[in-house]
Design an enzyme around this catalytic site. Structure first.
Site, PDB file in Angstrom:
ATOM      1  N   CYS A  39      39.355  36.916  46.868  1.00 54.40           N
ATOM      2  CA  CYS A  39      39.138  38.175  47.586  1.00 54.40           C
ATOM      3  C   CYS A  39      40.306  39.096  47.891  1.00 54.40           C
ATOM      4  O   CYS A  39      40.997  38.930  48.893  1.00 54.40           O
ATOM      5  CB  CYS A  39      38.496  37.854  48.930  1.00 54.40           C
ATOM      6  SG  CYS A  39      36.758  37.781  48.757  1.00 54.40           S
ATOM      7  N   SER A  62      26.383  38.213  49.093  1.00 52.86           N
ATOM      8  CA  SER A  62      26.984  37.601  50.271  1.00 52.86           C
ATOM      9  C   SER A  62      27.276  38.657  51.328  1.00 52.86           C
ATOM     10  O   SER A  62      27.809  39.719  51.025  1.00 52.86           O
ATOM     11  CB  SER A  62      28.285  36.909  49.852  1.00 52.86           C
ATOM     12  OG  SER A  62      28.949  36.389  50.982  1.00 52.86           O
ATOM     13  N   GLY A 121      34.760  44.036  49.649  1.00 49.96           N
ATOM     14  CA  GLY A 121      33.759  44.892  50.280  1.00 49.96           C
ATOM     15  C   GLY A 121      32.587  44.135  50.859  1.00 49.96           C
ATOM     16  O   GLY A 121      32.394  42.947  50.602  1.00 49.96           O
ATOM     17  N   CYS A 169      37.645  40.746  58.856  1.00 54.97           N
ATOM     18  CA  CYS A 169      37.740  39.286  58.993  1.00 54.97           C
ATOM     19  C   CYS A 169      39.215  38.855  58.947  1.00 54.97           C
ATOM     20  O   CYS A 169      39.995  39.325  58.113  1.00 54.97           O
ATOM     21  CB  CYS A 169      36.954  38.583  57.892  1.00 54.97           C
ATOM     22  SG  CYS A 169      35.191  38.959  57.951  1.00 54.97           S
ATOM     23  N   CYS A 185      37.591  47.194  52.767  1.00 57.27           N
ATOM     24  CA  CYS A 185      36.463  46.715  53.571  1.00 57.27           C
ATOM     25  C   CYS A 185      36.729  47.024  55.034  1.00 57.27           C
ATOM     26  O   CYS A 185      37.869  46.962  55.500  1.00 57.27           O
ATOM     27  CB  CYS A 185      36.309  45.205  53.388  1.00 57.27           C
ATOM     28  SG  CYS A 185      34.899  44.493  54.267  1.00 57.27           S
ATOM     29  N   CYS A 191      32.160  37.801  39.619  1.00 55.36           N
ATOM     30  CA  CYS A 191      32.200  38.119  41.041  1.00 55.36           C
ATOM     31  C   CYS A 191      32.671  39.560  41.140  1.00 55.36           C
ATOM     32  O   CYS A 191      33.787  39.881  40.720  1.00 55.36           O
ATOM     33  CB  CYS A 191      33.176  37.169  41.732  1.00 55.36           C
ATOM     34  SG  CYS A 191      33.431  37.568  43.461  1.00 55.36           S
ATOM     35  N   CYS A 235      40.846  37.402  55.544  1.00 57.08           N
ATOM     36  CA  CYS A 235      40.492  38.014  54.264  1.00 57.08           C
ATOM     37  C   CYS A 235      41.461  39.124  53.866  1.00 57.08           C
ATOM     38  O   CYS A 235      41.756  40.019  54.656  1.00 57.08           O
ATOM     39  CB  CYS A 235      39.075  38.561  54.336  1.00 57.08           C
ATOM     40  SG  CYS A 235      38.504  39.280  52.788  1.00 57.08           S
ATOM     41  N   GLU A 240      38.760  44.657  42.121  1.00 59.21           N
ATOM     42  CA  GLU A 240      38.890  43.402  41.381  1.00 59.21           C
ATOM     43  C   GLU A 240      37.542  42.852  40.945  1.00 59.21           C
ATOM     44  O   GLU A 240      36.552  42.983  41.660  1.00 59.21           O
ATOM     45  CB  GLU A 240      39.537  42.339  42.285  1.00 59.21           C
ATOM     46  CG  GLU A 240      40.930  42.691  42.702  1.00 59.21           C
ATOM     47  CD  GLU A 240      41.489  41.719  43.738  1.00 59.21           C
ATOM     48  OE1 GLU A 240      41.067  40.549  43.773  1.00 59.21           O
ATOM     49  OE2 GLU A 240      42.360  42.137  44.508  1.00 59.21           O
TER      50      GLU A 240
HETATM   51  N1  SAH Z   1      31.700  40.884  52.645  1.00 59.14           N
HETATM   52  C1  SAH Z   1      30.915  39.818  52.111  1.00 59.14           C
HETATM   53  C2  SAH Z   1      31.297  39.372  50.705  1.00 59.14           C
HETATM   54  C3  SAH Z   1      32.748  39.275  50.331  1.00 59.14           C
HETATM   55  S1  SAH Z   1      33.724  37.861  50.524  1.00 59.14           S
HETATM   56  C4  SAH Z   1      30.912  38.649  53.056  1.00 59.14           C
HETATM   57  O1  SAH Z   1      31.583  38.706  54.068  1.00 59.14           O
HETATM   58  O2  SAH Z   1      30.187  37.698  52.818  1.00 59.14           O
HETATM   59  C5  SAH Z   1      33.024  36.452  49.827  1.00 59.14           C
HETATM   60  C6  SAH Z   1      33.316  35.219  50.681  1.00 59.14           C
HETATM   61  O3  SAH Z   1      34.703  34.851  50.670  1.00 59.14           O
HETATM   62  C7  SAH Z   1      32.962  35.439  52.131  1.00 59.14           C
HETATM   63  O4  SAH Z   1      32.295  34.311  52.624  1.00 59.14           O
HETATM   64  C8  SAH Z   1      34.325  35.584  52.778  1.00 59.14           C
HETATM   65  O5  SAH Z   1      34.254  35.310  54.157  1.00 59.14           O
HETATM   66  C9  SAH Z   1      35.117  34.575  51.987  1.00 59.14           C
HETATM   67  N2  SAH Z   1      36.575  34.727  52.093  1.00 59.14           N
HETATM   68  C10 SAH Z   1      37.297  35.842  52.237  1.00 59.14           C
HETATM   69  N3  SAH Z   1      38.617  35.557  52.310  1.00 59.14           N
HETATM   70  C11 SAH Z   1      38.710  34.219  52.190  1.00 59.14           C
HETATM   71  C12 SAH Z   1      39.806  33.316  52.185  1.00 59.14           C
HETATM   72  N4  SAH Z   1      41.058  33.734  52.342  1.00 59.14           N
HETATM   73  N5  SAH Z   1      39.522  32.001  52.028  1.00 59.14           N
HETATM   74  C13 SAH Z   1      38.257  31.565  51.876  1.00 59.14           C
HETATM   75  N6  SAH Z   1      37.189  32.360  51.882  1.00 59.14           N
HETATM   76  C14 SAH Z   1      37.400  33.687  52.042  1.00 59.14           C
END
Ligand code: SAH
Length: 342
Positions: A330, A188, A156, A113, A109, A102, A116, A89
């Site tokens: 994401c 990030s 990722g 988390c 990934c 973005c 995510c 995406e």
């Molecule tokens: N892997 C990297 C970049 C990708 S995500 C990282 O972890 O930073 C970009 C941002 O979106 C990250 O801060 C991630 O934690 C956040 N993110 C992912 N899923 C989310 C969600 N459902 N709601 C809010 N933020 C989210």
């Protein structure tokens, strides 16, 4: 190596090897960075050379499989299919200071988390430098909107794909390519300490964003398994080293999750831990992901959290949620597409 991932000197050397003068290297490089889909479009090259190149160095470009445009704010989300059939995406956001893309850095990934959508099926593979470049190029071409900023915040973990991401940055920044300034690029990371140290050595002008999402190990480990390998104190020490090396203020991302990390004491703990580190907080109301029980904090809780941080000397902004009507956060679109098609 794929010709689209080559730097200008590498491409010049490759073209010279075919018995061509050096300036042809720059011609090919310029075409590729304009986003041509085939050598036939390179009208200043002879037919013979175009055929030779097509044979030796095939060009791969992504196909649009889904495109969704927000009626609310003009955000456009692309689901691209890569040459091997995998999908990633890219989101185009229209800010007053410039169109920002973005981009994804990996297919899936490995970081796990809890909130995510990108990590649900695990890591499939890392993206090649040219695949990241193509996300930017073809988003610009398809939308007709000039892109001046990039955030590496899609699917990722960019620092898990370090070498390819560094090469991508070199390509997208190059004068003979898109020439996007490093100062207009944000990376990030979930906090891979050794890689952040490696990045610091390069003293790049990019902005570094750290996904924090918790004020201490107990809370952070609950939502980010990576915290078990790289806990919060060593991570913040690493951030201090990064700041000392680059003089670049660090951005912290903090997804506000109802009842998990959004209490007054959480904000106060952050102030204590971040003392003396020039930092900026982006508070992001959690985007709800179907597969997850976690819920976003209330508007009031977000506002109260922001005020405590600001009173404690930490600048904090609440991130505007763009494209909420088009699954723009994401990994949600890829996830939906994969579910429908497999
Ligand atoms: N892997 C990297 C970049 C990708 S995500 C990282 O972890 O930073 C970009 C941002 O979106 C990250 O801060 C991630 O934690 C956040 N993110 C992912 N899923 C989310 C969600 N459902 N709601 C809010 N933020 C989210």
């Amino acid at each position: 190596m794929n010709i689209q991932s080559m730097t200008l000197p590498e491409m010049t050397a490759a073209i010279k090897e075919l018995g061509q003068p050096a300036f042809r290297g720059k011609q090919v490089y310029t075409w590729l960075h304009k986003g041509v889909r085939s050598y036939d479009e390179m009208t200043n090259l002879s037919k013979g050379l175009r055929e030779q190149l097509a044979e030796k160095y095939p060009i791969y470009t992504p196909k649009v499989v889904r495109k969704q445009e927000s009626k609310k704010d003009g955000t456009i989300k692309y689901l691209w299919q890569l040459a091997d059939g995998n999908c990633v995406e890219t989101v185009l956001m229209r800010y007053h200071y410039g169109n920002t893309v973005c981009i994804s850095t990996e297919v899936g990934c490995a970081m796990g988390c809890a909130f995510c959508a990108s990590t649900i099926g695990g890591l499939v593979r890392r993206l090649e430098p040219y695949e990241m470049l193509n996300e930017v190029l073809f988003t610009q071409i398809d939308s007709g909107l000039p892109i001046s900023r990039i955030v590496l915040m899609g699917i990722g973990e960019p620092l898990d794909n370090f070498d390819n991401v560094m090469r991508f940055l070199e390509l997208v920044n190059s004068e003979d390519g898109m020439n996007i300034s490093m100062r207009h690029i944000s990376l990030s990371t979930c906090g891979l300490i050794p890689k952040i140290d490696e990045l610091a050595k390069r003293k790049m002008q990019i902005s570094l964003a750290i996904s924090l999402h918790g004020p201490n190990d107990e809370i952070r480990s609950r939502v980010m398994p990576v915290n078990k390998a790289y806990p919060i104190e060593p991570l913040l020490e690493c951030c201090r080293r990064y700041y000392d090396a680059t003089s670049r203020r660090i951005h912290f991302e903090y997804a506000m999750i109802d009842g998990v990390n959004d209490r007054e004491c959480d904000a106060k703990e952050l102030i204590r831990r971040l003392k003396g580190l020039p930092a900026h907080f982006n508070l992001i109301p959690l985007n709800h992901v179907e597969e997850s029980p976690l819920k976003p904090s209330s508007k009031a809780a977000v506002a109260a959290f922001q005020k405590i941080l600001e009173d404690g000397g930490i600048t904090a902004t609440v991130r505007r949620t763009l494209g909420s009507d088009i699954d723009a956060s994401c990994g949600q679109l890829r996830r939906k597409y994969n579910k429908e098609n497999h």
